[in-house]
Design a protein around this motif. Structure first.
Motif, PDB file in Angstrom:
ATOM      1  N   GLU A   5       0.890  -1.006  -0.003  1.00 46.49           N
ATOM      2  CA  GLU A   5      -0.039  -0.008  -0.024  1.00 46.49           C
ATOM      3  C   GLU A   5       0.815   1.156   0.061  1.00 46.49           C
ATOM      4  O   GLU A   5       0.791   2.180   1.145  1.00 46.49           O
ATOM      5  N   GLU A  34       1.255   3.860  -1.696  1.00 40.64           N
ATOM      6  CA  GLU A  34       0.579   5.267  -1.776  1.00 40.64           C
ATOM      7  C   GLU A  34      -0.129   6.029  -0.663  1.00 40.64           C
ATOM      8  O   GLU A  34      -0.050   6.921  -0.137  1.00 40.64           O
ATOM      9  N   TYR A  35      -0.334   5.063   0.559  1.00 42.52           N
ATOM     10  CA  TYR A  35      -0.854   5.358   1.962  1.00 42.52           C
ATOM     11  C   TYR A  35       0.435   5.412   2.559  1.00 42.52           C
ATOM     12  O   TYR A  35      -0.018   6.413   3.505  1.00 42.52           O
ATOM     13  N   ILE A  36       1.323   4.786   2.447  1.00 42.42           N
ATOM     14  CA  ILE A  36       2.466   4.827   3.792  1.00 42.42           C
ATOM     15  C   ILE A  36       3.380   5.650   3.446  1.00 42.42           C
ATOM     16  O   ILE A  36       4.312   5.722   4.377  1.00 42.42           O
ATOM     17  N   LYS A  37       3.550   6.289   2.075  1.00 43.81           N
ATOM     18  CA  LYS A  37       4.510   6.916   1.454  1.00 43.81           C
ATOM     19  C   LYS A  37       4.747   8.220   2.594  1.00 43.81           C
ATOM     20  O   LYS A  37       6.021   8.869   2.581  1.00 43.81           O
ATOM     21  N   HIS A  38       3.745   8.732   2.996  1.00 36.38           N
ATOM     22  CA  HIS A  38       3.619   9.830   3.884  1.00 36.38           C
ATOM     23  C   HIS A  38       4.122   9.730   5.160  1.00 36.38           C
ATOM     24  O   HIS A  38       4.283  10.580   6.059  1.00 36.38           O
ATOM     25  N   ASP A  39       4.228   8.491   5.618  1.00 35.90           N
ATOM     26  CA  ASP A  39       4.552   8.223   7.132  1.00 35.90           C
ATOM     27  C   ASP A  39       6.008   7.850   7.301  1.00 35.90           C
ATOM     28  O   ASP A  39       6.502   7.870   8.522  1.00 35.90           O
ATOM     29  N   SER A  68       1.705  -3.283   4.509  1.00 35.46           N
ATOM     30  CA  SER A  68       2.225  -2.089   5.086  1.00 35.46           C
ATOM     31  C   SER A  68       2.613  -2.205   6.566  1.00 35.46           C
ATOM     32  O   SER A  68       3.556  -1.465   7.163  1.00 35.46           O
TER      33      SER A  68
END
Length: 303
Positions: free
Chosen positions: A200, A202-207, A252
């Motif tokens: 995932e 696209e969702y974890i790249k900001h974390d 993730s």
């Protein structure tokens, strides 16, 4: 004042005074012209003959003759014979300068008329060539032909080509098996898309740190595309199929577990690539026990 008297004898020459009073010619030219006028008509007027009756040499006489010729008192003309060849020189001496055309007229030569004979064109006959009769060739060694036939049959059975220009078998070679074929993908790009979907991205790249996250993705794709039968993890060799199955289970949560392990590690990591591969390989098996241990630690504290 001195007085010069001229006493003439019976042997004297009568000539005009023009050249004697001409101030444009030298005294030497006046003397030579007077000498030439005093000579009889049948005298051989050559430079060699004049030098015999003068004190001057041939070169001096030639220079004086050119002066008289330039002034017009003397004309030289080259005499040619019937064949156009130069034979002698004719001198014409004048008491007064003359303006005559001294250009030599070249002899006329007739162009011979050449007959144009008629040549008969020869008639060439076409020779008749008989066509030779060709007989059937006789093979002198029939046993050798049968040997070649046996060799040809043997090559055909083994799948080899009998033509020297194509020494390879006619059958096509099997396509080389790639590492991503084992996981049902057709290219490395498909493998990368599968990994990004599983974790995932696209969702974890900001974390997480994007550079570190991309390095983990590249390591997973590289390992999944490996063609090796055995992959080394933390110094131990594992079947490549087992390693790939574990990497395909990474999601993730496992990526978060890997980043947390990196954060808590205080020892120096010499080979970060080997460390990440080992952490990813062990993540599906150790993640539950790891978080369970953290929960117990929070509730009960350290023993």
């Amino acid at each position: 004042m001195a007085v010069f008297r001229v006493e003439k004898t019976k042997d004297y020459t009568v000539m005009a005074n023009h050249h004697l009073r001409n101030t444009e010619i030298s005294l030497k030219a006046k003397g030579l012209l007077s000498l030439m006028l005093s000579l009889p008509d049948n005298w051989d007027y050559t430079t060699k003959g004049l030098s015999c009756i003068c004190k001057d040499g041939i070169d001096s006489i030639n220079a004086t003759i050119k002066e008289l010729e330039t002034s017009g008192y003397l004309i030289r003309r080259r005499i040619r014979n019937d064949k156009g060849q130069l034979t002698t020189t004719e001198y014409t001496i004048f008491e007064k300068p003359q303006k005559l055309d001294t250009t030599d007229v070249p002899p006329k030569r007739e162009n011979p008329i050449l007959d144009n004979p008629m040549l008969e064109k020869p008639i060439l006959e076409t020779p008749i060539v008989e066509k030779p009769k060709q007989g059937e060739p006789i093979l002198g060694n029939p046993h050798q032909l049968s040997t070649n036939t046996l060799i040809t049959d043997l090559l055909n059975k083994e799948g080899l080509s009998i033509h020297p220009s194509n020494p390879y078998p006619s059958s096509t070679e099997p396509k080389k098996k790639m590492g991503y074929d084992e996981i049902g993908c057709n290219s490395a790009n498909e493998v990368k898309e599968l990994v990004l979907k599983n974790i995932e991205y696209e969702y974890i790249k900001h974390d997480h740190n994007c550079d570190q996250l991309n390095e983990i993705v590249d390591l997973m794709v590289e390992t999944l595309c490996s063609t090796k039968d055995v992959i080394n993890v933390s110094g131990d060799d594992y079947p490549a199929q087992l390693v790939k199955e574990k990497l395909l289970r990474i999601n993730s949560l496992h990526i978060g577990y890997v980043f947390e392990c990196l954060k808590k590690t205080t020892t120096y990591i010499r080979n970060i690539k080997r460390y990440l591969l080992a952490t990813l390989f062990n993540a599906p098996s150790t993640i539950d026990n790891y978080y369970s241990a953290l929960v117990k630690h929070d509730f009960y504290g350290a023993d």
